[in-house]
Write a protein that holds these residues in place. Structure first.
Motif, PDB file in Angstrom:
ATOM      1  N   GLU A   6       0.874  -1.174   0.000  1.00 23.65           N
ATOM      2  CA  GLU A   6       0.000   0.000   0.000  1.00 23.65           C
ATOM      3  C   GLU A   6       0.911   1.224   0.000  1.00 23.65           C
ATOM      4  N   GLU A  43      -1.393  -2.604 -10.346  1.00 22.92           N
ATOM      5  CA  GLU A  43      -2.400  -1.995  -9.482  1.00 22.92           C
ATOM      6  C   GLU A  43      -3.531  -2.974  -9.216  1.00 22.92           C
ATOM      7  N   LYS A  83      -7.257  -3.068  -6.981  1.00 23.13           N
ATOM      8  CA  LYS A  83      -8.219  -2.322  -6.169  1.00 23.13           C
ATOM      9  C   LYS A  83      -9.047  -3.313  -5.360  1.00 23.13           C
ATOM     10  N   ALA A  98     -11.860  -3.102  -2.156  1.00 25.11           N
ATOM     11  CA  ALA A  98     -12.699  -2.310  -1.242  1.00 25.11           C
ATOM     12  C   ALA A  98     -12.350  -0.824  -1.316  1.00 25.11           C
ATOM     13  N   ASP A  99     -12.313  -0.274  -2.509  1.00 20.36           N
ATOM     14  CA  ASP A  99     -12.067   1.142  -2.754  1.00 20.36           C
ATOM     15  C   ASP A  99     -10.686   1.618  -2.298  1.00 20.36           C
ATOM     16  N   LYS A 100      -9.744   0.722  -2.081  1.00 21.64           N
ATOM     17  CA  LYS A 100      -8.366   1.092  -1.750  1.00 21.64           C
ATOM     18  C   LYS A 100      -7.467   0.560  -2.848  1.00 21.64           C
ATOM     19  N   GLU A 101      -6.403   1.297  -3.119  1.00 21.60           N
ATOM     20  CA  GLU A 101      -5.461   0.877  -4.144  1.00 21.60           C
ATOM     21  C   GLU A 101      -4.240   0.223  -3.504  1.00 21.60           C
TER      22      GLU A 101
END
Length: 97
Positions: free
Chosen positions: A15, A75, A77, A79-82
């Motif tokens: 992250e 990349e 994704k 749960a709306d996190k990258e």
């Protein structure tokens, strides 16, 4: 959600750390001073097998802060996190305070 993704072989789930763009007093920082490609290791794969069949462990572990290349990584994704997947050999080093 990120804990559900377990990287395979010598891959590392990272992250990226987004540095602040201004100080506590409200002074805006130039983009050059805030750009350090670093991230926190979320999950690691088991490693690669050598020619003799022995497992070669990864150089990083969960929770490490690492220095990342400017380009690269895949990349992901969740749960709306990258998050980003890197190979162990693509990570340039670990950062310590």
């Amino acid at each position: 959600m990120a804990k559900r993704l377990v990287p395979l072989l010598n891959r590392v789930l990272v992250e990226k750390i987004i540095p602040p763009s201004k100080t506590n007093t409200g002074i805006l920082l130039p983009e050059k001073t805030t750009k350090l490609n670093s991230g926190k290791v979320i999950a690691v794969g088991p490693g690669l097998r050598g020619k003799d069949g022995n497992l070669i462990p990864l150089a990083v572990k969960e929770g490490d802060t690492v220095l990342l290349p400017e380009y690269g990584g895949t990349e992901v994704k969740l749960a709306d996190k990258e998050y980003y997947l890197y190979r162990d050999e693509d990570i340039m080093g670990t950062l310590h305070e």
